[in-house]
Design a protein around this motif. Structure first.
Motif, mmCIF file in Angstrom:
data_model
loop_
_atom_site.group_PDB
_atom_site.id
_atom_site.type_symbol
_atom_site.label_atom_id
_atom_site.label_comp_id
_atom_site.label_asym_id
_atom_site.label_seq_id
_atom_site.Cartn_x
_atom_site.Cartn_y
_atom_site.Cartn_z
ATOM 1 N N GLU A 1 0.715 -1.311 -0.047
ATOM 2 C CA GLU A 1 0.079 0.045 -0.019
ATOM 3 C C GLU A 1 0.801 1.354 -0.216
ATOM 4 O O GLU A 1 0.406 2.195 -0.513
ATOM 5 N N TYR A 2 1.651 1.196 0.637
ATOM 6 C CA TYR A 2 2.831 2.456 0.825
ATOM 7 C C TYR A 2 3.553 2.630 -0.577
ATOM 8 O O TYR A 2 3.749 3.702 -0.950
ATOM 9 N N VAL A 3 3.686 1.337 -1.464
ATOM 10 C CA VAL A 3 4.422 1.529 -2.673
ATOM 11 C C VAL A 3 3.203 2.363 -3.561
ATOM 12 O O VAL A 3 3.913 3.219 -4.266
ATOM 13 N N GLN A 4 2.317 2.071 -3.407
ATOM 14 C CA GLN A 4 1.357 2.981 -4.255
ATOM 15 C C GLN A 4 1.018 4.341 -3.779
ATOM 16 O O GLN A 4 0.917 5.159 -4.713
ATOM 17 N N LEU A 5 1.231 4.600 -2.602
ATOM 18 C CA LEU A 5 1.049 5.837 -1.935
ATOM 19 C C LEU A 5 2.402 6.628 -2.492
ATOM 20 O O LEU A 5 2.323 7.683 -2.898
ATOM 21 N N LEU A 6 3.247 5.917 -2.823
ATOM 22 C CA LEU A 6 4.679 6.491 -3.095
ATOM 23 C C LEU A 6 4.557 6.793 -4.255
ATOM 24 O O LEU A 6 4.965 8.111 -4.826
ATOM 25 N N HIS A 7 4.026 6.139 -5.476
ATOM 26 C CA HIS A 7 3.959 6.418 -6.589
ATOM 27 C C HIS A 7 2.999 7.647 -6.914
ATOM 28 O O HIS A 7 3.372 8.536 -7.516
ATOM 29 N N ALA A 8 1.960 7.643 -6.044
ATOM 30 C CA ALA A 8 1.174 8.802 -6.226
ATOM 31 C C ALA A 8 1.615 10.332 -5.635
ATOM 32 O O ALA A 8 1.567 11.021 -6.476
#
Length: 199
Positions: free
Chosen positions: A113-120
């Motif tokens: 989930e943090y990877v997705q947040l990082l991309h955003a």
């Protein structure tokens, strides 16, 4: 960084990581069920999950991290649908969802989930924004907590270099990151049966 002080776009200290709040113990909690109303032409309703109280305090889940993760997961689905992936409220909700997943001992899902947040956040704020750097650090931490200290060390090496470039070599967050990098390198070495390189 966890244990450091980076100015961020969201009041992260309200949802402090496990290093800051002793695995969630003692967090001021109070059950809050409600709706988030969004004014986009016809009024849309984002329903079903717990949301921060009007006084700015975090929702209280009575120590039920899994329940909190589920609640924020429902809220995340609604904010994605109504507001889109790059809206500030969606970014905040995604962070809270990942945070509670980690406290619910689902470190692998928290890391994802943090990877997705990082991309955003890279897309919205840019790679050098403090919130982006903080999220990148969260990716490293939860990868390590998920049992992959090698990936955690590799990620944190990149985070440390970025922080050194953005914040300067003497910033206290750099020292925090170096300490954690030494920890993950040590654990990675133990896994592989080798000696950790110097931090």
């Amino acid at each position: 960084m966890h244990g450091g002080r980076i100015n961020r776009d969201q009041p992260r200290s309200r949802h402090a990581g496990p290093r800051e709040q002793g695995q969630g113990a003692g967090l001021p909690v109070q059950p809050v069920l409600g709706v988030l109303l969004v004014d986009e032409g016809p009024q849309h309703q984002v329903a079903g999950a717990s949301v921060p109280r009007a006084d700015g305090q975090p929702p209280h889940f009575g120590g039920d991290a899994a329940g909190a993760a589920t609640a924020y997961g429902r809220l995340l689905a609604d904010t994605l649908r109504v507001l889109g992936a790059d809206h500030p409220a969606t970014l905040t909700t995604r962070h809270n969802h990942a945070h509670w997943q980690g406290l619910a001992e689902d470190a692998a899902c928290a890391a994802d989930e943090y990877v997705q947040l990082l991309h955003a956040r890279m897309r919205v704020l840019g790679p050098d924004h403090p919130s982006t750097l903080w999220t990148w650090h969260d990716v490293a931490w939860w990868r390590g907590e998920a049992g992959d200290p090698t990936s955690a060390a590799q990620t944190l090496t990149d985070v440390t270099e970025a922080c050194r470039r953005v914040l300067g070599p003497d910033h206290r967050d750099i020292r925090t990151a170096r300490d954690q990098l030494a920890r993950w390198r040590s654990q990675a070495a133990e896994q592989s049966g080798h000696t950790a390189p110097p931090g």
